[in-house]
Design a protein around this motif. Structure first.
Motif, short mmCIF file in Angstrom:
data_model
loop_
_atom_site.label_atom_id
_atom_site.label_comp_id
_atom_site.label_asym_id
_atom_site.label_seq_id
_atom_site.Cartn_x
_atom_site.Cartn_y
_atom_site.Cartn_z
N ARG A 184 0.82 -1.21 0.00
CA ARG A 184 0.00 0.00 0.00
C ARG A 184 0.86 1.27 0.00
N TRP A 187 2.05 1.83 -3.54
CA TRP A 187 1.01 2.46 -4.35
C TRP A 187 0.81 3.92 -3.96
N ARG A 188 0.91 4.22 -2.67
CA ARG A 188 0.80 5.60 -2.23
C ARG A 188 1.92 6.45 -2.82
N HIS A 191 1.27 6.98 -6.48
CA HIS A 191 0.23 8.00 -6.63
C HIS A 191 0.81 9.39 -6.42
N LEU A 196 0.64 6.45 -10.84
CA LEU A 196 -0.48 5.54 -10.65
C LEU A 196 -1.76 6.36 -10.54
N ARG A 200 -6.99 3.47 -10.77
CA ARG A 200 -6.22 2.21 -10.85
C ARG A 200 -5.75 1.80 -9.47
N ARG A 201 -5.34 2.76 -8.68
CA ARG A 201 -4.92 2.46 -7.32
C ARG A 201 -6.08 1.87 -6.52
N GLU A 205 -6.13 -1.74 -4.65
CA GLU A 205 -6.42 -1.83 -3.22
C GLU A 205 -7.56 -2.82 -2.95
#
Length: 214
Positions: A184, A187-188, A191, A196, A200-201, A205
């Protein structure tokens, strides 16, 4: 983020066979040898955590994102019978192409490579040519002369950023929790750096949450 992503979290324990080759522990059982080695390292270097040539991988949790799909794989030395079997099983679940390899501070990745050396195994192809990304340097950067190792802040960052994302059924200190939190945070970060898209994120998740205990 076109390449597959592999997020890794590892848990290691004393390699009893290696310890016995270094010293005569008489009739001590495995627990006794572990205590003796940890005490020796604490006396010599002020810390008990072991270098990778003495620390066999006991459990491994990886989150794999490939072609928009999320997979989570949990491997256990106890379930598979040996560390060598665990490393062989890892080869079978990895992507076939070069991946982005995500770790907190690089320690688990380095341990994985060291244990392949110790067991005379090859890294999975995806990891042998992987670009390694260390979250600590972006998520919790510290001054160059800061005395604390990067890994000291992982639990704090997980509590600040990811605690609400991890289901209660996952023990906070487990490698499953670490793998989920690292994923996570990756991905953060993606972003934050506009690599990202938010939609899509959100999809990723949702996929990860569906793979975790409820």
């Amino acid at each position: 983020m076109s390449r597959p992503t592999v997020v890794i979290a590892a848990q290691a324990v004393l390699d009893i066979d290696a310890a016995r080759r270094l010293a005569d522990y008489d009739d001590l059982d495995d627990a006794g040898i572990t205590r003796a080695v940890e005490q020796l390292h604490t006396q010599r270097w002020g810390r008990w955590d072991l270098p990778a040539h003495l620390a066999a991988i006991d459990r491994l949790c990886v989150v794999i994102v490939e072609r928009g799909h999320v997979r989570r794989v949990d491997l256990s030395r106890q379930a598979l019978g040996s560390e060598s079997a665990l490393l062989d099983a890892l080869v079978d679940v990895m992507p076939a192409t070069r991946a982005d390899l995500v770790d907190w501070d690089g320690h688990d990745v380095a341990t994985l490579l060291a244990r392949c050396v110790a067991t005379d195994r090859q890294l999975p192809r995806a990891l042998a040519g992987a670009a390694t990304h260390r979250l600590a340097g972006w998520v919790a950067p510290t001054a160059a002369d800061h005395p604390a190792p990067d890994r000291a802040f992982e639990d704090e960052c997980r509590a600040i950023f990811a605690a609400h994302d991890v289901p209660a059924a996952i023990a906070p200190g487990s490698i499953a929790a670490r793998a989920s939190a690292r994923t996570r945070l990756w991905w953060r970060l993606a972003h934050a750096t506009r690599r990202l898209h938010p939609a899509r994120r959100a999809d990723l998740e949702t996929q990860l949450a569906a793979l975790e205990p409820s």
